[in-house]
Design an enzyme around this catalytic site. Structure first.
Site, short mmCIF file in Angstrom:
data_model
loop_
_atom_site.label_atom_id
_atom_site.label_comp_id
_atom_site.label_asym_id
_atom_site.label_seq_id
_atom_site.Cartn_x
_atom_site.Cartn_y
_atom_site.Cartn_z
CB SER A 154 -0.86 -0.07 1.20
OG SER A 154 -1.53 0.86 0.79
CD GLU A 155 -1.20 5.67 -2.82
OE1 GLU A 155 -1.19 5.49 -3.85
OE2 GLU A 155 -1.81 6.43 -2.03
CG ASN A 156 -0.81 3.95 3.69
OD1 ASN A 156 -1.31 2.32 2.79
ND2 ASN A 156 -1.06 3.88 4.89
#
Lengths: 222, 221
Positions: free
Chosen positions: B47-49
Site C-alpha cells: 500500500s502506497e502509504n
C-alpha cells in the site's frame, strides 16, 4: 545539555511566522498532527503555504485553518476526502486558495531532496501528462524524465509515537508515512508524541528519525 | 447482462496473480482483489502509504484507526509485513520493485495510455494521489474497469480523451466483457460467454484482434 522537550503545546508552536511554508505529516487521518494544528489555529500564523498529502476533511483542524482564511497555498497530491471537503472545494473554486497538485511520490521525493541539500531531480512520474507542463523534460536512455525542484519547510509539524529528550523518534504503524521525510526537512521541526521516554530507552537500531532533525517535542499522552 | 459483475472482475484478476508477486492495489475496485487470491499462492500486497504485507480488514474490536490502506480503509498486517516511510514506499513504486500495480481506469488507449485521475466536467479540485508514480514504476500495470461507461460509451479508445496518468504503461486490461493484452495493439485473450468478437468490437473504441487461443471469460465459484 540537549533537551528538546517543551512543556505544553502552546510552547511547541510558538514563533511560527506569517507566510511560513508548513509541512504537515499524515495520510488522511493517519499520522496527522491534529493537536499541533489546533495549537497553530490558536497561535494565529496566517498566509501559510501548507504541504501535505491531503487537504483535510469533514471539520478537522486542516479544514478549519482553511475556513479561517489562514492558508494561501496548498501543495498536496489528493485534496479530496471521503468525509467531503466543501471548504476547500469552495476556496479552490473562488480562487481564494492556490493549489499545487503534486504526484504523491514526487511530493515525498521533493521533500526528501529539500532535506538532502539537492537542487532537484529527474523523475519519470508525470512525463507526457499535463502535470509536467512548463517543466524541463529530458530523455535519458530513451526514457523521458521531468525536472522537479526541492521543497524546504520553514516548519514541519509531525506526529510520532515515542520520543526521547534528544528528539529521537519512533512511529506507530502506518502513521509513519510522511513523518520521517518531513521531520528531516523542517528548518523548525515540531513533533507531538504519545510519550517521551528516558534517554537510552529507544533501541538505536529501532530509531526511525534521528534526533538531529528535531527541534521541539511535546508529550500529549495520545 | 452478459459478462462479469464488478466483484467477478476482481476475482478474475486474482486468478492471474502469480505466487510470490509483489502487488500494489490502487484505490477503488482493486481493493476487492485480495480475498480471491487462490490460497496456495503467497502474494504480497503493498500500500502506497508505506505498508508491505497488507492483510484483510480487522475483526471488530481489533481496529487500529491509524492502520489504513491507500483508500483509507482499515486493514491489518500479515506475519512478515513491514512498514516504511513515504520516501521508501515510492522508492519501491517508482523504482520498478513492484511486479504488478492493479489500477482502476476511466480510459485506456490502444497503446496502453492510461487515464484514471481526471474526468472532463469535474469542477472539484483535482486529485492525483500516487497514480502517476505507480503507472510509470511497476513492472506491469493491469487495469480493472467496466468495459463501457454507464451510458454505454467505450472506455477502450484509440486515444484517451481524458487527461493522461501516463502514456504507454498499461500491459493488461480486465473488464466485465474481456481480458485484453496490450502488446503491439490490443489482443483479446478472453471474451465473455455469450458475446461474439464482433459484438465486443462494437462496444470498444479501438481496433481489437483475437488471440489465437482466445478463450471464454467465465466466473467459476
Amino acid at each position: 545539555m540537549i533537551d528538546k522537550r517543551v512543556a505544553c503545546i502552546e510552547d511547541a508552536v510558538r514563533g511560527i511566522a506569517d507566510g511560513s511554508t508548513v509541512l504537515i505529516s499524515g495520510f488522511g487521518d493517519s499520522g496527522t498532527p491534529f493537536e499541533l494544528l489546533e495549537a497553530v489555529l490558536d497561535q494565529g500564523a496566517r498566509d501559510l503555504e501548507i504541504v501535505l498529502n491531503n487537504a483535510g476533511g469533514g471539520d478537522d483542524a486542516i479544514v478549519r485553518l482553511l475556513a479561517a482564511d489562514r492558508v494561501r497555498k496548498v501543495v498536496c497530491s489528493y485534496p479530496r476526502s471521503s468525509l467531503g471537503n466543501p471548504v476547500f472545494d469552495r476556496l479552490y473554486a473562488e480562487r481564494k486558495v492556490e493549489l499545487e497538485l503534486v504526484p504523491q511520490g514526487t511530493l515525498a521525493e521533493r521533500i526528501r531532496a529539500g532535506s538532502a541539500g539537492l537542487g532537484g531531480f529527474y523523475t519519470p512520474t508525470a512525463a507526457g501528462t499535463r502535470l509536467a507542463d512548463g517543466k524541463e523534460q529530458r530523455v535519458f536512455e530513451g526514457r523521458t524524465y521531468v525536472l522537479e525542484r526541492p521543497i524546504v519547510g520553514d516548519v514541519a509539524l509531525v506526529k510520532a509515537y515515542r520520543a526521547d529528550r534528544w528528539g529521537n523518534l519512533v512511529y506507530h504503524s502506518a502513521a509513519r508515512n510522511f513523518g520521517p521525510v518531513m521531520a528531516a526537512c523542517g528548518r523548525l521541526t515540531i513533533v507531538q508524541v504519545k510519550e517521551i521516554v528516558a534517554l537510552g530507552t529507544l533501541d538505536p537500531e529501532h530509531v526511525v528519525t534521528p534526533g538531529i532533525y528535531v527541534d521541539r517535542v511535546v508529550e500529549l499522552g495520545i | 447482462m452478459t459478462g462479469l459483475s464488478r466483484e467477478q472482475i476482481s476475482w478474475r484478476v486474482a486468478q492471474d496473480l502469480p505466487d510470490g508477486a509483489y502487488v500494489n492495489l490502487g484505490i477503488g475496485l482493486p481493493t476487492s482483489v485480495p480475498p480471491f487470491v487462490p490460497p496456495d499462492r503467497e502474494v504480497v500486497f503493498q500500500s502506497e502509504n508505506g505498508l508491505l504485507g497488507v492483510g484483510p480488514a480487522p475483526a471488530p474490536g481489533t481496529e487500529d484507526p491509524e492502520l489504513v490502506n491507500a483508500s483509507k480503509q482499515l486493514v491489518t498486517l500479515l506475519p512478515g509485513a513491514s512498514i516504511c516511510s513515504h520516501s521508501d514506499s515510492f522508492l519501491m513504486i517508482r523504482g520498478g520493485h513492484l511486479d504488478i500495480a492493479l489500477l482502476g481506469a476511466y480510459q485506456v488507449s490502444a497503446q496502453g495510455d492510461l487515464a484514471n485521475w481526471l474526468t472532463e466536467g469535474d469542477n472539484k479540485a483535482p486529485g492525483v494521489g500516487g497514480a502517476m508514480d505507480l503507472a510509470v514504476g511497476a513492472k506491469q500495470i493491469w487495469t480493472l474497469m467496466e468495459h463501457t461507461t454507464k451510458s454505454g460509451e467505450p472506455r477502450i479508445l484509440e486515444r484517451c480523451s481524458y487527461a493522461l496518468t501516463a502514456p504507454r504503461c498499461v500491459t493488461r486490461i480486465y473488464t466485465n466483457l474481456a481480458v485484453i493484452e496490450v502488446a503491439d495493439g490490443l489482443q483479446v485473450r478472453e471474451i465473455a460467454e455469450g458475446l461474439d468478437f464482433a459484438a465486443l468490437q462494437r462496444v470498444t473504441g479501438a481496433k481489437l484482434r483475437p488471440a489465437p487461443d482466445c478463450r471464454p471469460l467465465r466466473f467459476v465459484a
